[in-house]
Design a protein around this motif. Structure first.
Motif, PDB file in Angstrom:
ATOM      1  N   SER A  49      11.737   5.090  -0.846  1.00  0.00           N
ATOM      2  CA  SER A  49      12.739   5.121   0.228  1.00  0.00           C
ATOM      3  C   SER A  49      13.578   3.852   0.302  1.00  0.00           C
ATOM      4  CB  SER A  49      12.046   5.327   1.582  1.00  0.00           C
ATOM      5  OG  SER A  49      11.315   4.157   1.938  1.00  0.00           O
ATOM      6  N   GLY A  50      13.009   2.729  -0.200  1.00  0.00           N
ATOM      7  CA  GLY A  50      13.713   1.458  -0.063  1.00  0.00           C
ATOM      8  C   GLY A  50      13.555   0.843   1.313  1.00  0.00           C
ATOM      9  N   ARG A  51      12.720   1.453   2.159  1.00  0.00           N
ATOM     10  CA  ARG A  51      12.382   0.878   3.460  1.00  0.00           C
ATOM     11  C   ARG A  51      10.886   0.631   3.490  1.00  0.00           C
ATOM     12  NH1 ARG A  51      15.519   3.400   8.686  1.00  0.00           N
ATOM     13  NH2 ARG A  51      17.620   2.783   8.055  1.00  0.00           N
ATOM     14  N   VAL A  52      10.499  -0.529   4.028  1.00  0.00           N
ATOM     15  CA  VAL A  52       9.091  -0.910   3.949  1.00  0.00           C
ATOM     16  C   VAL A  52       8.239  -0.056   4.885  1.00  0.00           C
ATOM     17  CG1 VAL A  52       7.410  -2.756   4.250  1.00  0.00           C
ATOM     18  CG2 VAL A  52       9.655  -3.256   3.246  1.00  0.00           C
ATOM     19  N   CYS A  53       7.182   0.473   4.308  1.00  0.00           N
ATOM     20  CA  CYS A  53       6.184   1.264   5.029  1.00  0.00           C
ATOM     21  C   CYS A  53       4.818   0.627   4.783  1.00  0.00           C
ATOM     22  CB  CYS A  53       6.223   2.701   4.509  1.00  0.00           C
ATOM     23  SG  CYS A  53       4.937   3.774   5.168  1.00  0.00           S
ATOM     24  N   GLU A  77      12.795  -6.339  -3.262  1.00  0.00           N
ATOM     25  CA  GLU A  77      11.954  -6.358  -4.456  1.00  0.00           C
ATOM     26  C   GLU A  77      10.492  -6.383  -4.042  1.00  0.00           C
ATOM     27  OE1 GLU A  77      13.100  -7.893  -8.447  1.00  0.00           O
ATOM     28  OE2 GLU A  77      11.946  -9.616  -7.772  1.00  0.00           O
ATOM     29  N   LEU A  78       9.668  -5.675  -4.806  1.00  0.00           N
ATOM     30  CA  LEU A  78       8.219  -5.699  -4.611  1.00  0.00           C
ATOM     31  C   LEU A  78       7.596  -6.476  -5.763  1.00  0.00           C
ATOM     32  CD1 LEU A  78       5.955  -2.766  -3.496  1.00  0.00           C
ATOM     33  CD2 LEU A  78       5.272  -4.231  -5.410  1.00  0.00           C
ATOM     34  N   ARG A  79       6.830  -7.502  -5.413  1.00  0.00           N
ATOM     35  CA  ARG A  79       6.179  -8.323  -6.438  1.00  0.00           C
ATOM     36  C   ARG A  79       4.661  -8.276  -6.273  1.00  0.00           C
ATOM     37  NH1 ARG A  79      10.276 -13.605  -6.277  1.00  0.00           N
ATOM     38  NH2 ARG A  79      12.139 -12.430  -6.879  1.00  0.00           N
TER      39      ARG A  79
END
Lengths: 133, 133
Positions: A49-53, A77-79
């Motif tokens: 989704s590009g929204r943090v859940c 970005e997710l690291r």
């Protein structure tokens, strides 16, 4: 954003509850906003989704950050760390991250041996939330 | 730096193992360096000494960051989040924080659906460590 590929999922070391801690950082200023927990489903949804859940441990359900308050986090970005047991989310935070109405959750500091409040409330929680976000 | 006062200790919510996650952030650049765990003893020592000391879950002992490698973290400020269950350490990192020889531990990112390495090794681990730090 792509979907959760096995390569990423295989590299994440979830704890006994199937969770991994996730640090949210404002992507452009470097401000550490908060730390919460994610499970595989919340990671997949976040990437999709590009929204943090997150995963709410207290409510035992998916927690779409900002679902009540509108204070959403857009994922930049997710690291993943070296050990695969911590996630760093670079996000663009709308409004305030903290349920107290402060920009970030780390508003208490040890100074002179005492725990003091170092950030002001920027948004009235009562106006943001029906319940804690 | 003062000693650990009951006011701080009372505000920290340790987990069932007596631990709390601690995020280390480079104080001037905002770079998130790593996440590790602290217990009450490591927090007290960190505040007393001004050098960050964690609790090593794998070794089940105090872990004075940099004790082997020399890559120490000087404490600038210890902050606590709203729920009291996460610590933010603002530090001045000597050299590299990650045992892989990278500046920080979050050197893998999801890009185009794949997990890719986004930071280079800056120091040879073999020269820094006899054992993982």
């Amino acid at each position: 954003m792509g979907v959760l590929k096995p390569t990423l999922l295989n590299e994440i070391k979830f704890d006994a509850d199937g969770l991994v801690p996730a640090i949210a950082q404002q992507f452009d200023t470097g401000e550490v906003l908060m730390m919460a927990w994610m499970n595989a489903d919340s990671i997949a949804e976040t990437l999709r989704s590009g929204r943090v859940c997150y995963w709410s441990r207290s409510r035992q359900r998916l927690w779409r950050k900002g679902e009540t308050s509108g204070q959403v986090q857009a994922l930049k970005e997710l690291r993943l760390d070296c050990d695969g047991d911590t996630i760093l989310l670079q996000v663009d935070q709308t409004g305030v991250a903290c349920h107290t109405g402060r920009r970030n959750c780390f508003y208490r500091a040890v100074r002179g041996g005492d725990l003091v409040t170092i950030a002001e409330v920027e948004a009235e929680p009562g106006e943001l939330y029906g319940a804690k976000d």
